[in-house]
Design an enzyme around this catalytic site. Structure first.
Site, short mmCIF file in Angstrom:
data_model
loop_
_atom_site.label_atom_id
_atom_site.label_comp_id
_atom_site.label_asym_id
_atom_site.label_seq_id
_atom_site.Cartn_x
_atom_site.Cartn_y
_atom_site.Cartn_z
N MET A 194 31.73 28.88 19.79
CA MET A 194 32.75 29.59 19.00
C MET A 194 32.94 31.01 19.49
SD MET A 194 32.95 30.29 14.89
CE MET A 194 33.29 28.59 14.47
N LYS A 219 57.70 34.60 17.72
CA LYS A 219 56.91 33.83 16.77
C LYS A 219 55.48 33.69 17.28
CE LYS A 219 58.58 29.55 18.89
NZ LYS A 219 59.22 28.25 18.69
N TYR A 249 24.71 23.92 23.77
CA TYR A 249 24.74 22.85 22.78
C TYR A 249 24.80 21.49 23.45
CZ TYR A 249 25.68 26.11 18.94
OH TYR A 249 25.59 27.11 18.00
N ARG A 289 64.64 16.68 15.61
CA ARG A 289 63.60 17.39 14.87
C ARG A 289 64.24 17.99 13.63
NH1 ARG A 289 60.32 22.12 17.90
NH2 ARG A 289 62.34 23.14 17.66
#
Length: 375
Positions: free
Chosen positions: A316, A41, A268, A135
């Protein structure tokens, strides 16, 4: 493990030999009758689901587990024809895909079993029993509700499983809780058999269930993070005598070097200020690629065999490092965030620890634009 992959801006080098070795190591500590059901997954924990599943398939593994229908269909489309178990919820609008692609769906509770059964076509399912994680799964103390699941029409029930929630822990409390979960699961299976309900496979262990309770005997083991050669945390230790090898290394490119004078700030928010003359390097990777922003001003990288600090806020697409102590550092050099450079190594456990998280989150968060390469 070096991550040299040409001139890509950022890359993840996948060592298939290490993957094969990890499979052998895990199979060695499990009972012979227990088969691996690898968790692929989240794009195989960031390693590339198609790549990893095909490699495992070629090595004889026929059972996999994923989180969603979309992940399962991706495996079918790349030639995986074995059992694919969806561990999570599938909405009714995708029940057709479960049937069309021959997928195995988790029954998350008795109400969901009725919904699946009422759809109209036979679906293959595994029943999840909640033994204490609370869960998904029908509670193990709701025995009649569990038994009733087998009365739903159109359900071909081929498996029963549960999740261990504290198998990574070594405290007395955690081990006792895990043993209670194991006992509850075994009791549930025995009660089903006494009711005449048979013909299903069982599975309980994830990675830490295998590493800390390797003697348990079930049909499958749902290995995840251990398959990829790391533990969730650098603080973890395990009972099994096993030597796992990291499958992934992560690197990027030093794109330019510039001087920063005493008192000047960079990045930044002016989050880093130089205390003296220094050389800084700009690196072609950022938080959109999977480097956590929490490593701003506290993470590390490797350049030409030297460990260097991350400075300023991670952006980013880029970040900055201090290369003042690195001889001959120049544009185009590789910068390693997970892996080895010279005699130095940064493991995923270290990177995750510095970011205040676990390796599972780090690896699965590595962005798709980071090129996956096999070595």
């Amino acid at each position: 493990m070096s991550a040299v992959c040409g001139k890509e801006r950022a890359w993840a080098a996948i060592n298939l030999n290490h993957l094969e070795e990890n499979v052998r190591q895990l199979q060695k500590i499990l009972p012979k009758e227990c088969r691996l059901m690898p968790a692929v997954k989240a794009d195989a924990y960031g390693h590339g689901a198609r790549l990893i599943a095909r490699e495992l398939w070629n090595r004889g593994i026929r059972d996999f587990c994923v989180a969603s229908v979309d992940e399962a269909v991706e495996l079918r489309e790349c030639g995986i024809t074995g059992q694919i178990l969806i561990l999570g919820y599938t909405p009714p609008c995708q029940f057709e895909e479960l049937w069309q692609y021959g997928l195995t769906q988790t029954v998350i509770d008795s109400a969901y079993a009725k919904e699946l059964g009422a759809w109209g076509k036979e679906l293959t399912v595994h029943v999840c029993v909640d033994t204490g994680m609370h869960r998904i799964g029908e509670r193990s103390d709701h025995r009649e509700a569990v038994y009733e699941i087998w009365k739903n029409d159109n359900l071909s029930i081929t498996g029963v499983f549960s999740h261990l929630c504290a198998s990574d822990g070594m405290t007395k409390e955690e081990r006792e809780y895990t043993k209670r979960q194991i006992q509850d699961f075994d009791d549930m299976v025995q009660k089903l058999h006494r009711r005449g309900i048979t013909g299903f496979w069982t599975h309980l262990q994830g990675s830490y269930g295998v590493l800390n309770y390797p003697g348990l005997s079930y049909d499958y083991a749902r290995v995840g993070i251990a398959l990829y050669g790391v533990l969730s945390s650098r603080r973890d230790w395990t009972i099994a005598d096993i030597r796992l090898k990291p499958v992934m290394s992560l690197g990027a490119r030093l794109v330019c070097i510039k001087m920063l004078h005493a008192g000047e700030s960079a990045g930044y928010g002016l989050a880093f200020t130089a205390s003296g003359e220094m050389r800084i390097g700009v690196v072609s990777i950022g938080y959109a690629d999977g480097i956590p922003r929490d490593l701003s001003n506290r993470g590390h990288a490797l350049v030409n065999g030297c460990r260097v600090p991350v400075i300023g806020r991670i952006c980013m697409d880029q970040l900055m490092i201090d290369v003042s102590e690195v001889k001959k550092a120049s544009a185009g050099d590789e910068v390693i965030f997970i892996g080895r450079s010279g005699d130095e190594e940064i493991r995923a456990e270290e990177l995750a620890g510095d970011a205040g998280t676990i390796t599972n989150e780090i690896l699965s968060g590595i962005g798709r634009r980071v090129k996956r390469k096999t070595i």
